[in-house]
Design a protein around this motif. Structure first.
Motif, PDB file in Angstrom:
ATOM      1  N   THR A   1       0.793  -1.233   0.000  1.00  0.00           N
ATOM      2  CA  THR A   1       0.000   0.000   0.000  1.00  0.00           C
ATOM      3  C   THR A   1       0.828   1.287   0.000  1.00  0.00           C
ATOM      4  O   THR A   1       0.266   2.364  -0.172  1.00  0.00           O
ATOM      5  N   ALA A   2       2.154   1.148   0.171  1.00  0.00           N
ATOM      6  CA  ALA A   2       2.961   2.367   0.000  1.00  0.00           C
ATOM      7  C   ALA A   2       2.705   2.924  -1.402  1.00  0.00           C
ATOM      8  O   ALA A   2       2.628   4.134  -1.604  1.00  0.00           O
ATOM      9  N   CYS A   3       2.543   2.027  -2.359  1.00  0.00           N
ATOM     10  CA  CYS A   3       2.244   2.454  -3.738  1.00  0.00           C
ATOM     11  C   CYS A   3       0.758   2.312  -4.053  1.00  0.00           C
ATOM     12  O   CYS A   3       0.141   3.218  -4.598  1.00  0.00           O
ATOM     13  N   HIS A   4       0.199   1.122  -3.714  1.00  0.00           N
ATOM     14  CA  HIS A   4      -1.181   0.841  -4.117  1.00  0.00           C
ATOM     15  C   HIS A   4      -2.193   1.333  -3.093  1.00  0.00           C
ATOM     16  O   HIS A   4      -2.816   0.545  -2.370  1.00  0.00           O
ATOM     17  N   ALA A   5      -2.337   2.640  -2.986  1.00  0.00           N
ATOM     18  CA  ALA A   5      -3.346   3.235  -2.124  1.00  0.00           C
ATOM     19  C   ALA A   5      -3.920   4.434  -2.866  1.00  0.00           C
ATOM     20  O   ALA A   5      -3.313   4.921  -3.823  1.00  0.00           O
ATOM     21  N   LYS A   6      -5.081   4.872  -2.393  1.00  0.00           N
ATOM     22  CA  LYS A   6      -5.702   6.018  -3.035  1.00  0.00           C
ATOM     23  C   LYS A   6      -4.727   7.192  -3.035  1.00  0.00           C
ATOM     24  O   LYS A   6      -4.631   7.929  -4.019  1.00  0.00           O
ATOM     25  N   GLU A   7      -4.015   7.331  -1.926  1.00  0.00           N
ATOM     26  CA  GLU A   7      -2.974   8.355  -1.851  1.00  0.00           C
ATOM     27  C   GLU A   7      -1.648   7.702  -1.475  1.00  0.00           C
ATOM     28  O   GLU A   7      -1.338   7.574  -0.284  1.00  0.00           O
ATOM     29  N   PRO A   8      -0.869   7.302  -2.459  1.00  0.00           N
ATOM     30  CA  PRO A   8       0.365   6.563  -2.171  1.00  0.00           C
ATOM     31  C   PRO A   8       1.341   7.399  -1.355  1.00  0.00           C
ATOM     32  O   PRO A   8       1.448   8.617  -1.548  1.00  0.00           O
ATOM     33  N   SER A   9       2.048   6.715  -0.429  1.00  0.00           N
ATOM     34  CA  SER A   9       3.052   7.438   0.357  1.00  0.00           C
ATOM     35  C   SER A   9       4.422   7.334  -0.318  1.00  0.00           C
ATOM     36  O   SER A   9       5.320   8.098  -0.023  1.00  0.00           O
ATOM     37  N   GLN A  10       4.581   6.375  -1.208  1.00  0.00           N
ATOM     38  CA  GLN A  10       5.850   6.190  -1.906  1.00  0.00           C
ATOM     39  C   GLN A  10       6.132   7.397  -2.808  1.00  0.00           C
ATOM     40  O   GLN A  10       5.281   7.801  -3.600  1.00  0.00           O
ATOM     41  N   GLU A  11       7.334   7.906  -2.669  1.00  0.00           N
ATOM     42  CA  GLU A  11       7.731   9.057  -3.473  1.00  0.00           C
ATOM     43  C   GLU A  11       7.703   8.713  -4.970  1.00  0.00           C
ATOM     44  O   GLU A  11       8.058   7.608  -5.359  1.00  0.00           O
ATOM     45  N   GLY A  12       7.269   9.643  -5.774  1.00  0.00           N
ATOM     46  CA  GLY A  12       7.229   9.407  -7.214  1.00  0.00           C
ATOM     47  C   GLY A  12       5.892   8.876  -7.694  1.00  0.00           C
ATOM     48  O   GLY A  12       5.669   8.742  -8.883  1.00  0.00           O
ATOM     49  N   PHE A  13       4.988   8.528  -6.739  1.00  0.00           N
ATOM     50  CA  PHE A  13       3.671   8.045  -7.158  1.00  0.00           C
ATOM     51  C   PHE A  13       2.637   9.041  -6.697  1.00  0.00           C
ATOM     52  O   PHE A  13       2.594   9.395  -5.517  1.00  0.00           O
ATOM     53  N   ASN A  14       1.825   9.485  -7.638  1.00  0.00           N
ATOM     54  CA  ASN A  14       0.881  10.490  -7.219  1.00  0.00           C
ATOM     55  C   ASN A  14      -0.555   9.993  -7.329  1.00  0.00           C
ATOM     56  O   ASN A  14      -1.477  10.601  -6.835  1.00  0.00           O
ATOM     57  N   SER A  15      -0.695   8.778  -7.844  1.00  0.00           N
ATOM     58  CA  SER A  15      -1.990   8.097  -7.839  1.00  0.00           C
ATOM     59  C   SER A  15      -1.676   6.597  -7.833  1.00  0.00           C
ATOM     60  O   SER A  15      -0.547   6.216  -8.128  1.00  0.00           O
ATOM     61  N   PRO A  16      -2.642   5.749  -7.471  1.00  0.00           N
ATOM     62  CA  PRO A  16      -2.320   4.319  -7.380  1.00  0.00           C
ATOM     63  C   PRO A  16      -1.868   3.756  -8.734  1.00  0.00           C
ATOM     64  O   PRO A  16      -2.566   3.945  -9.733  1.00  0.00           O
ATOM     65  N   PRO A  17      -0.708   3.107  -8.788  1.00  0.00           N
ATOM     66  CA  PRO A  17      -0.212   2.591 -10.050  1.00  0.00           C
ATOM     67  C   PRO A  17      -1.164   1.555 -10.651  1.00  0.00           C
ATOM     68  O   PRO A  17      -1.733   0.759  -9.916  1.00  0.00           O
TER      69      PRO A  17
END
Ligand code: HEC
Length: 401
Positions: free
Chosen positions: A337-353
């Motif tokens: 979920t760092a990436c796959h969330a409505k609001e990703p916390s992973q840097e560089g992702f601004n929407s769920p991949p």
């Protein structure tokens, strides 16, 4: 904001790339059709002018009469139509896309942490970037040398085709060992696409310029220029369908994350070339269904190779119900979920991949099969950024309804 900008630029560049490619491939397919569909001219006056083939066509409410000259027409018109920008625009926009997506995030997209080759699995981002560029350059150099050494005067083009086919299997194999699966498919396609554009840039267009210059000077053009242009253009014809397939492969992780991805890729490449062969022959009036049939057989073989081995949870006791959804949800929350969330916390992702978010247990539950597939193949977590353990992968595999 930066991620958004990059995403937006990527989107627009992809648009340009697809349009340029459609224009280029469309023109290339058209000229193969024209060349193979020519009939000897009916009128004596045409033959006298040196016309050796012609085609009548109706399109868009008008009638067209194309003529091909055996050697050169008596006088060259000044406004000769040349085709090269479509090819260059396709390559340039494709390369820009590669830079924006893959090279901007090499440790996500280029490095394969599960590679069989330890050093490749441990490459740093910039090493992966350099290696990807070298891979493209080397692909062209080797292909070009094969052409120059095996069939310099276009006398051994059959043998050359076999050599190029073998080379592509090697490229497919190496790419899947060196790079993450998705990048491997893309880079193998890019090796072919680079050869196509470089053929136009280094051989076909300069050869045509020499031919035109000779004609204008009242000399006979060197026939090797024409023959070489044809040789490279024939290769381009057989590359087109495989390249398009590899370029659109980026969502099909069942193919590129498979342990035998290079076999699947090679089968697709040959299937594309065989299917193209059917159309090439069809334009000259010969219908040979054996070619597409062989192509479809290779695709069926790829399907068989790629099929997942056994269903999930198979090797568990039937009495054992497998991990609970809460257990699974917890794994997904820590690893995905760092990436796959409505609001990703992973840097560089601004929407769920890929539009995939796992914010709730329900969302996780509803995507069980997909999650199992990408985790089993090792494709996710991307670049194993979140360091998923083997036990967690086993738990996901054992998770059943
Ligand atoms: C570092 C960020 C990141 C992490 C962590 C991550 N993903 Fe992804 N995931 C991505 C990106 C980026 C894509 C889009 C790639 C693409 O277009 O194929 C993606 C795509 C997917 C897809 C769609 C694949 C397809 O074929 O289009 C699935 C399913 C998926 N992820 C599941 C997971 C699961 C399950 C986890 C956790 C085990 C996970 N991901 C962890 C970044 C991540």
């Amino acid at each position: 904001m930066q991620a958004y900008l990059l995403d937006f630029a990527n989107f627009m560049m992809r648009w340009l790339h697809v349009i340029a490619a459609i224009a280029w491939i469309g023109e290339s397919i058209y000229f193969v059709m024209l060349d193979n569909g020519l009939k000897p001219p009916k009128e004596e006056s045409c033959r006298k002018k040196g016309v050796f083939g012609e085609m009548w066509a109706v399109h868009g409410g008008g009638f067209y009469h194309n003529q091909k000259y055996a050697t050169s027409p008596e006088k060259l018109p000044d406004d000769l139509h040349w085709s090269f920008w479509k090819s260059y625009a396709t390559w340039l926009s494709g390369f820009a896309l590669f830079v924006m997506l893959y090279m901007a995030n090499p440790s996500f997209y280029l490095v394969d942490p599960n590679s069989n080759w330890q050093w490749a699995a441990e490459m740093s981002g910039w090493q992966a970037n350099v290696l990807a560029l070298l891979f493209l350059v080397a692909g062209w150099v080797v292909y070009n040398e094969l052409c120059k050494r095996i069939s310099p005067d276009m006398q051994r083009d059959g043998l050359l085709s076999v050599a190029v086919a073998v080379m592509m299997v090697v490229v497919a194999y190496l790419s899947t060992q060196l790079f993450a699966g998705r990048a491997a498919f893309l880079l193998t396609g890019a090796v072919m696409a680079t050869a196509m554009s470089a053929n136009v840039f280094f051989w076909i267009i300069p050869g045509q310029r020499r031919m035109v210059a000779a004609m204008k000077a009242g000399e006979a053009p060197n026939p090797l220029d024409g023959k070489r242009g044809k040789q490279r253009s024939v290769h381009n014809t057989y590359f087109t369908l495989p390249v398009v397939l590899l370029m659109i492969s980026n969502h099909y992780s069942f193919a590129y994350s498979h342990e035998h991805a290079w076999v699947i890729m090679s089968l697709f490449i040959f299937a594309g070339a065989l299917i193209r062969q059917f159309f090439v022959l069809m334009h000259s009036g010969s219908i040979k269904p054996a070619y597409p049939a062989a192509g479809v057989a290779l695709i069926a073989l790829a399907f068989w190779v790629g099929a997942p081995a056994g269903s999930s949870g198979q090797n568990r006791d039937s009495a054992d119900a497998g991990p609970s959804i809460d257990e699974i949800h917890e794994i997904v929350e820590t690893r995905c979920t760092a990436c796959h969330a409505k609001e990703p916390s992973q840097e560089g992702f601004n929407s769920p991949p890929a539009g995939i978010a796992y914010d709730s247990a329900d969302q996780v539950l509803s995507q069980r099969e997909q999650i199992q597939q990408v985790v089993a193949s090792g494709y996710m977590p991307l670049g194993n950024m979140t360091e998923m353990t083997d036990e967690e992968r086993e738990a996901i595999a054992a998770w059943s309804e």
